[in-house]
Design a protein around this motif. Structure first.
Motif, PDB file in Angstrom:
ATOM      1  N   ALA A 218       0.824  -1.202   0.000  1.00  0.00           N
ATOM      2  CA  ALA A 218       0.000   0.000   0.000  1.00  0.00           C
ATOM      3  C   ALA A 218       0.865   1.261   0.000  1.00  0.00           C
ATOM      4  O   ALA A 218       0.607   2.202  -0.757  1.00  0.00           O
ATOM      5  CB  ALA A 218      -0.925  -0.007   1.217  1.00  0.00           C
ATOM      6  N   CYS A 264      -5.351  -0.723  -2.371  1.00  0.00           N
ATOM      7  CA  CYS A 264      -5.774   0.164  -1.285  1.00  0.00           C
ATOM      8  C   CYS A 264      -4.948   1.445  -1.301  1.00  0.00           C
ATOM      9  O   CYS A 264      -5.466   2.536  -1.029  1.00  0.00           O
ATOM     10  CB  CYS A 264      -5.619  -0.547   0.061  1.00  0.00           C
ATOM     11  SG  CYS A 264      -6.694  -1.985   0.260  1.00  0.00           S
ATOM     12  N   ALA A 303     -10.346   2.556   2.113  1.00  0.00           N
ATOM     13  CA  ALA A 303      -9.057   1.945   1.782  1.00  0.00           C
ATOM     14  C   ALA A 303      -8.388   1.352   3.024  1.00  0.00           C
ATOM     15  O   ALA A 303      -7.835   0.249   2.981  1.00  0.00           O
ATOM     16  CB  ALA A 303      -8.138   2.979   1.134  1.00  0.00           C
ATOM     17  N   ILE A 306     -10.306  -1.849   4.066  1.00  0.00           N
ATOM     18  CA  ILE A 306     -10.034  -2.965   3.158  1.00  0.00           C
ATOM     19  C   ILE A 306      -8.604  -3.469   3.325  1.00  0.00           C
ATOM     20  O   ILE A 306      -8.346  -4.683   3.246  1.00  0.00           O
ATOM     21  CB  ILE A 306     -10.289  -2.538   1.699  1.00  0.00           C
ATOM     22  CG1 ILE A 306     -11.761  -2.208   1.496  1.00  0.00           C
ATOM     23  CG2 ILE A 306      -9.871  -3.638   0.727  1.00  0.00           C
ATOM     24  CD1 ILE A 306     -12.091  -1.679   0.120  1.00  0.00           C
ATOM     25  N   LEU A 307      -7.658  -2.563   3.590  1.00  0.00           N
ATOM     26  CA  LEU A 307      -6.278  -2.985   3.821  1.00  0.00           C
ATOM     27  C   LEU A 307      -6.198  -3.896   5.047  1.00  0.00           C
ATOM     28  O   LEU A 307      -5.511  -4.927   5.027  1.00  0.00           O
ATOM     29  CB  LEU A 307      -5.384  -1.760   4.006  1.00  0.00           C
ATOM     30  CG  LEU A 307      -3.897  -2.038   4.262  1.00  0.00           C
ATOM     31  CD1 LEU A 307      -3.285  -2.836   3.117  1.00  0.00           C
ATOM     32  CD2 LEU A 307      -3.143  -0.721   4.451  1.00  0.00           C
ATOM     33  N   ASN A 310      -7.553  -7.253   4.088  1.00  0.00           N
ATOM     34  CA  ASN A 310      -6.599  -7.997   3.265  1.00  0.00           C
ATOM     35  C   ASN A 310      -5.501  -8.635   4.112  1.00  0.00           C
ATOM     36  O   ASN A 310      -5.081  -9.770   3.854  1.00  0.00           O
ATOM     37  CB  ASN A 310      -5.970  -7.071   2.219  1.00  0.00           C
ATOM     38  CG  ASN A 310      -6.895  -6.788   1.063  1.00  0.00           C
ATOM     39  OD1 ASN A 310      -7.706  -7.624   0.691  1.00  0.00           O
ATOM     40  ND2 ASN A 310      -6.799  -5.596   0.499  1.00  0.00           N
TER      41      ASN A 310
END
Length: 321
Positions: A218, A264, A303, A306-307, A310
């Protein structure tokens, strides 16, 4: 058999059409320079395989010179009138999204069909199957939209030219940044980054390695503006040697989720101009101030969430499958 070379030829012909139509447009503010720019892009698509490294390098430098002299102008091609488009939108409403939905469905369906049936052996090349299926999906969507909506014959090319004029040189930013990632990989930037990370954060557990890899993807994407550019660097630095090599993570899962972690970063950076800056300008949004416009600020919370997801997915999946 359909190969990726056929897709490049099709793209080259499209950009060549943009160049010719721009040159023939007397109302275009930068007619000659824009035509040269799109002609150079067409040449890279049509003849890149034969130009070699030096020839392609010269072509890229020419693109930088032509595109960097001054902003490319925006043409006003005549296709359908504003009233016609509004009438079509009022009558068809959300069904207008059908051609757009055909593209991903065809890409996924074509990829699965090529993998699990005999189609891949005689119709679609086994190399870069997904990209080939994506191109076929675009063609299928175009034919269906033309038969359904019945616009002027040249409407797709003219509207494509208008869109490319509006985006300008930023349309080539993903390819440029992906090439930069390949250069970094060849220069062993990944090895250097890996040494720096291990000195700062001892990767003594799978969770630390996964977190370092996803956060690094990222962060490097924020710096470079493109997850495809960050991927070879961070995967060579942390993903393969630590997450996969040292702790035994599944390389397919690690690489797939690692790329999603990079995306992200795309949501949080003005360096991803083609995603976060150009659309804001095209839509004339009120908050377009650099470096963090309204689009980026709105995307940041999503973002970050979602990071985190993940990181959790990679940790719980990569070492169990």
């Amino acid at each position: 058999m359909i190969t990726l070379d056929h897709a490049y030829v099709l793209l080259g012909l499209m950009f060549l059409a943009f160049s010719i139509l721009t040159l023939r447009d007397p109302e275009h503010p930068t007619r000659v320079r824009s035509a040269v720019f799109w002609a150079l892009v067409a040449a890279s698509m049509l003849f890149g395989s034969w130009l070699g490294g030096l020839g392609n390098g010269v072509l890229v430098l020419a693109l930088v010179v032509v595109g960097g002299l001054k902003a490319l102008g925006v043409g006003r091609p005549s296709t359908t009138t504003l009233e016609q488009r509004r009438d079509s939108a009022a009558r068809r409403r959300n069904s207008l999204f059908i051609p757009a939905l055909i593209v991903p469905l065809a890409a996924v369906g074509g990829t699965l069909a090529a993998k699990h049936t005999g189609a891949g052996q005689w119709l679609i090349s086994s190399t870069q199957t997904t990209l080939i299926a994506l191109g076929l999906g675009c063609l299928l969507s175009l034919f269906i939209a033309m038969a359904w909506l019945r616009p002027p014959v040249m409407a797709p090319v003219q509207e494509g030219r208008r869109l490319m004029d509006s985006i300008g040189w930023a349309a080539l930013l993903p390819q440029m940044l992906a090439s930069l990632g390949a250069v970094f990989l060849a220069a062993d930037v990944g090895g250097v980054v890996g040494e720096l990370v291990t000195q700062a954060v001892p990767l003594t557990s799978p969770l630390l390695a996964v977190a370092a890899y996803c956060l690094g993807m990222a962060l490097f994407t924020v710096i470079m503006g493109n997850a495809f550019a960050a991927f070879p660097v961070m995967t060579a630095a942390i993903g393969l040697p630590f997450v996969v090599g040292q702790f035994g993570g599944n390389p397919a899962i690690v690489c797939a989720i690692g790329m999603l972690a990079g995306f992200c970063g795309t949501l949080m950076t003005p360096m991803a101009a083609n995603f976060n800056v150009v659309p804001a300008n095209l839509l004339e949004l009120p908050d377009r101030e650099a470096p963090f416009n309204g689009v980026i600020r709105a995307q940041m919370p999503t973002a970050v969430i979602i990071l985190g997801v993940n990181i959790a997915l990679m940790y719980f999946l990569a070492f169990r499958f």
